[in-house]
Write an enzyme that holds these catalytic residues in place. Structure first.
Site, PDB file in Angstrom:
ATOM      1  N   THR A 181       7.487   7.991   5.643  1.00 59.71           N
ATOM      2  CA  THR A 181       6.004   8.240   5.892  1.00 59.71           C
ATOM      3  C   THR A 181       5.252   8.591   4.590  1.00 59.71           C
ATOM      4  OG1 THR A 181       4.288   9.574   6.959  1.00 59.71           O
ATOM      5  CG2 THR A 181       6.687  10.173   7.079  1.00 59.71           C
ATOM      6  N   GLY A 182       4.190   7.908   4.427  1.00 59.56           N
ATOM      7  CA  GLY A 182       3.238   8.501   3.289  1.00 59.56           C
ATOM      8  C   GLY A 182       2.742   9.387   3.440  1.00 59.56           C
TER       9      GLY A 182
ATOM     10  N   TRP B 189      -5.727   0.297   5.908  1.00 62.45           N
ATOM     11  CA  TRP B 189      -4.545   1.082   6.017  1.00 62.45           C
ATOM     12  C   TRP B 189      -4.115   1.155   7.290  1.00 62.45           C
ATOM     13  CZ3 TRP B 189      -3.948   5.163   9.144  1.00 62.45           C
ATOM     14  CH2 TRP B 189      -2.666   5.577   9.016  1.00 62.45           C
TER      15      TRP B 189
ATOM     16  N   ASP C 217      -2.739  -0.661  10.161  1.00 62.06           N
ATOM     17  CA  ASP C 217      -2.205  -1.779  10.359  1.00 62.06           C
ATOM     18  C   ASP C 217      -2.709  -2.432  11.562  1.00 62.06           C
ATOM     19  OD1 ASP C 217      -0.561  -2.838   8.188  1.00 62.06           O
ATOM     20  OD2 ASP C 217       1.260  -0.893   9.082  1.00 62.06           O
TER      21      ASP C 217
ATOM     22  N   LYS D   9       1.326   6.551  18.005  1.00 67.13           N
ATOM     23  CA  LYS D   9       0.921   5.725  16.631  1.00 67.13           C
ATOM     24  C   LYS D   9      -0.606   5.465  16.272  1.00 67.13           C
ATOM     25  CE  LYS D   9       3.651   2.662  15.185  1.00 67.13           C
ATOM     26  NZ  LYS D   9       4.752   2.719  14.174  1.00 67.13           N
ATOM     27  N   GLU D  10      -0.949   4.453  15.850  1.00 68.34           N
ATOM     28  CA  GLU D  10      -2.439   4.361  15.491  1.00 68.34           C
ATOM     29  C   GLU D  10      -3.543   4.295  16.333  1.00 68.34           C
ATOM     30  OE1 GLU D  10       0.306   2.223  14.438  1.00 68.34           O
ATOM     31  OE2 GLU D  10       0.005   1.732  12.322  1.00 68.34           O
TER      32      GLU D  10
ATOM     33  N   ARG E   3       0.650  -1.242  -0.102  1.00 69.56           N
ATOM     34  CA  ARG E   3       0.038  -0.052   0.122  1.00 69.56           C
ATOM     35  C   ARG E   3       0.845   1.356  -0.027  1.00 69.56           C
ATOM     36  NH1 ARG E   3      -0.710  -0.856   5.852  1.00 69.56           N
ATOM     37  NH2 ARG E   3      -2.600  -2.094   5.333  1.00 69.56           N
TER      38      ARG E   3
ATOM     39  N   GLN F 251       6.340  10.138  10.897  1.00 65.24           N
ATOM     40  CA  GLN F 251       5.191   9.269  10.770  1.00 65.24           C
ATOM     41  C   GLN F 251       3.979   9.626  12.011  1.00 65.24           C
ATOM     42  OE1 GLN F 251       4.900   5.499  13.029  1.00 65.24           O
ATOM     43  NE2 GLN F 251       4.799   4.374  11.149  1.00 65.24           N
TER      44      GLN F 251
END
Ligand code: GLC
Length: 800
Positions: free
Chosen positions: A710-711, A493, A495, A637-638, A348, A691
């Site tokens: 990082t995207g 997306w 994770d 993070k997420e 991705r 990130q």
């Protein structure tokens, strides 16, 4: 508190206070050989792969931090005092030694003024060559003659990041370091191509190849025994850990300067000689550096913006472009965080990166897209993480089974579909479409490409790019759960959101976008049947999106395996999520009224002065139905951090709705440039998106971590250029449709599109946020901007 400033004219970031809270990094090399370095010359270097072909060693997550690197020591032979050209590793008192680091595009310069000596070390890798040059200058700025010595130091790797860290009963006896005729050769006995050299433009007065001899037992890079002694030991050995140290003694009269070039290269001793000869001529060193500057200038010139937002100008014209390019080149596998050992392409991430620098690097983006298509299974899902080498036909095979050769793929690398990430391939479809729109290369859809699963079975079955796209869409439209929402599978997306048999609204919205892009392409190609088939699916997905996915004021994040909605009003934790709400809007799936409400919810519940939170409130109670995210510390993070990557999605979503004020508010909050003077909070480099930034539920709220890889780099570039400034390539024309704050009176962009230069001026006399009232091309009213003859220059004026 600030540690440096942006020097846009030089395309550099200048660190004039080097005692940073964390390493601020940079990337060297734009082809096969590359290095990651920090502000104190710490870092590592590799050839093609930081895992399998590491050149120099790095002690990640260690103390002292981020060592070793590419160090140059200077020693005063009268009093024995010594220092390094970069502040570390010697770490002189900053009251006495003045240090400065300049990070440029693919080069870094370390400067030092200490005790009447000015020194400089510039690191870069010339294009077309596999050699890291250390261009060192030492000048006597005092008024007495000086007797000095220079020593270099780097630590060689055993070529594989694991072999560097385990099984020393083997690894310590498989590499040799030797010196002959001015060249140190590092050789890895078990590997056919296991050679590196280290040389210089001078005849050395001393050398060391054995690390522990140069440093001395109980000493470190801070106080190497050889430097203390003022002479190297002349150590060489087959076996043990090795370094590259070449030493020279010299005198400098007041005002006098010397220049020494060290060269760390890939290859055998004999390969070093021509390189040594070439770069002993300073003209060639300078030319290689100028060539690198020109390379980046060409890229930057492909799009130059001039807006009322200085941070945006600086980042888009230089640093975010650079970050995006770096991501396409290094696809997450090399940094001080990703230190090798986890290489290959993440499906991705690479798919998203590939659409971000199409105007400045179409060839690399194209080859990334092809690699991803080869990593697709005939079933229509992609391999989450894979080595592109696995699916290359002409694979070079080693004569014997060396541990540092990229292993060949067998059937075991084809993970089952339940292990697929449900979003992975969906990112690729818009990227392919963007590639065609940027380049006009419609033939690309007909290119024949193999599939991963059939390839490992020895079958060279291939289909067109277009067929690959259909397989992706067919897989995703099949993978729906009980509510008709796309399945979450291993993860989407996010994770850490492991919904398994549960459903993900994000993936549903991504499918909507992919279907939308694809039907447009099919229409362009005149494939009527496909247009009909996929438009029907599109309508179905739209219905689901505005039905079960809607919660009244915002969109839910998903449904768990047992049928529980998450990201809804009833939730005490994880009530509002950024990804699903942004993509509901950005994909075009959401009805207008719902989209407006969803954007308001993002602004109301997720906005912070450092960017948008990924979810709020953070999860605190582990819940296996939701996944690992509930076990991530709150605010990191997420789980409730300001996760940078989805931030530009929300900025773009605001643009879709014409809310230029909100788009800019979101952009400015995340924009690292705006945090240049608050490094005591941010800590990380202000020239790179990170990130994530710790969120409100964490004690380190505002602290950024994990730069470059990082995207958010690529996405910030894409959103700022395509949505905020609204410059969008189309199949047969260029579109300019900005969405800006009402108080922007004017902005200018110079954009090269298919070889044509468009000098665009956007005027906004009446203070609008969106909507083009008048378009003029070369002074003549027009309804679109055509593609002119390559090499021509045209003027575009847009009035809002
Ligand atoms: C990391 C991964 C990316 C993922 C994100 C959120 O950045 O590289 O693939 O989407 O985390 O989990």
């Amino acid at each position: 508190m600030k540690y440096g400033y942006f020097d846009d004219a030089a395309r550099e970031y200048v660190i004039d206070r080097v005692d940073l809270p964390v390493s601020w990094t940079n990337y060297l090399g734009v082809e096969d050989m590359a290095a990651v370095v920090n502000h104190t010359a710490g870092g590592y270097c590799f050839y093609k792969s930081p895992e399998y072909h590491r050149i120099s060693r790095f002690h990640g997550n260690n103390v002292p931090m981020d060592r070793p690197g590419f160090y140059v020591y200077l020693r005063d032979n009268v009093d024995g005092d010594y220092w390094s050209t970069s502040w570390q590793p010697v770490g002189k008192d900053l009251e006495k030694a003045k240090y400065r680091t300049r990070h440029g595009l693919s080069y870094t310069v370390y400067e030092c003024d200490y005790n009447g000596i000015h020194s400089e070390e510039k690191l870069f890798i010339p294009r077309g060559e596999n050699v890291l040059l250390w261009d060192v200058k030492v000048k006597n700025t005092g008024d007495t003659e000086r007797d000095l010595s220079v020593f270099s130091y780097l630590e060689f790797s055993f070529h594989h990041v694991m072999i560097d860290n385990i099984n020393f009963q083997m690894s310590l006896y498989c590499a040799g370091g030797s010196y002959k005729d001015g060249v140190i050769e590092e050789d890895l006995f078990y590997e056919e191509d296991g050679y590196q050299y280290f040389t210089s433009n001078f005849e050395p007065d001393g050398f060391d190849c054995v690390r522990d001899r140069f440093l001395g037992t109980y000493n470190t890079e801070t106080n190497p025994q050889a430097v203390i002694n003022g002479k190297c030991f002349g150590s060489e050995e087959k076996g043990m850990s090795h370094c590259g140290s070449l030493m020279k003694r010299f005198t400098l009269k007041p005002g006098e300067e010397v220049r020494y070039i060290f060269m760390l290269g890939e290859g055998k001793r004999e390969d070093a000689y021509p390189v040594r000869e070439k770069y002993s001529d300073f003209k060639n060193v300078d030319a290689a550096y100028e060539d690198l500057k020109a390379y980046w200038k060409r890229k930057a010139d492909a799009m130059v913006i001039d807006t009322p937002n200085p941070g945006m100008n600086s980042l888009i014209n230089i640093w975010t472009l650079y970050q995006s390019e770096i991501n396409v080149m290094f696809s997450r596998f090399a940094s001080f965080i990703e230190v090798g050992g986890r290489v290959g392409l993440g499906y991705r991430d690479t798919a998203q990166d590939a659409m971000t620098v199409l105007h400045s690097n179409p060839d690399k983006c194209r080859s990334r897209i092809i690699e991803l298509l080869k990593g697709l299974t005939t079933r229509g899902y992609g391999l989450h993480l894979f080595q592109p080498e696995w699916f290359e036909k002409e694979e070079k095979t080693a004569g014997f089974d060396s541990p540092t050769v990229v292993p060949k793929a067998d059937k075991s690398v084809i993970h089952p579909e339940e292990q697929a990430c449900s979003d992975d391939c969906l990112w690729l479809i818009p990227s392919i479409v963007e590639y065609i729109k940027e380049t006009g290369d419609m033939d690309f859809v007909r290119e024949q490409v193999t599939y991963a699963d059939t390839f490992v079975e020895g079958n060279d079955f291939a289909e067109s790019v277009y067929d690959h796209m259909k397989r992706i869409l067919d897989f995703s439209t099949e993978q729906v759960g009980a509510n008709g929402i796309c399945k979450g599978l291993r993860a989407d997306w996010n994770d850490c959101l492991n919904l398994g048999g549960g459903e993900s609204t994000l993936v549903t919205f991504l499918l909507y976008r992919a279907l939308d892009c694809f039907t447009e392409l099919a229409d362009e190609l005149g494939n009527k049947e496909d247009v009909a088939k996929y438009t029907e699916l599109l309508d179905k997905v739209r219905e689901i999106s505005n039905g079960i996915c809607w919660d009244g004021d915002w969109f839910i994040r998903g449904v768990t395996k047992s049928g529980r909605k998450i990201g809804c009003k009833e939730d005490e934790e994880g009530r509002v999520h950024l990804e699903s709400n942004s993509w509901a809007i950005l994909s075009g799936a959401a009805d207008r009224d719902k989209a407006e409400k969803a954007l308001d919810a993002i602004d109301k519940y997720l906005f912070t002065p450092y960017g948008l939170l990924l979810n709020a409130p953070s999860y605190t109670k582990p819940d296996p139905e939701i996944g690992f995210v509930t076990r991530v510390y709150p605010g990191l993070k997420e789980n409730g951090a300001i996760f940078s990557h989805p931030n530009p999605w929300a900025q773009a979503a605001a643009c879709v709705l014409g809310r230029g004020d909100i788009a800019m508010k979101f952009y400015n909050a995340l924009c690292p440039y705006n945090q240049n003077d608050m490094i005591e909070i941010r800590e990380s480099e202000p020239y790179s998106y990170c990130q994530f930034i710790a969120g409100v539920d964490h004690t380190a709220y505002g602290r950024a971590r994990h730069p470059f890889m990082t995207g958010s780099g690529g996405w910030s570039y894409f959103t700022a250029t395509h949505y905020i400034l609204g410059i969008r390539p189309d199949y047969t024309s260029l579109t300019v449709d900005p969405c800006i704050p009402a108080d922007w009176k004017e902005f200018r962009v110079s954009r090269i599109f298919r070889g044509v230069t468009y000098n665009i001026t956007v005027k906004n006399p009446d203070g609008h946020m969106k909507g083009v009232k008048r378009l003029e091309v070369d002074g003549i009213p027009a309804d679109k901007i055509p593609v002119f003859e390559r090499g021509s220059v045209h003027c575009v004026t847009v009035t809002m």
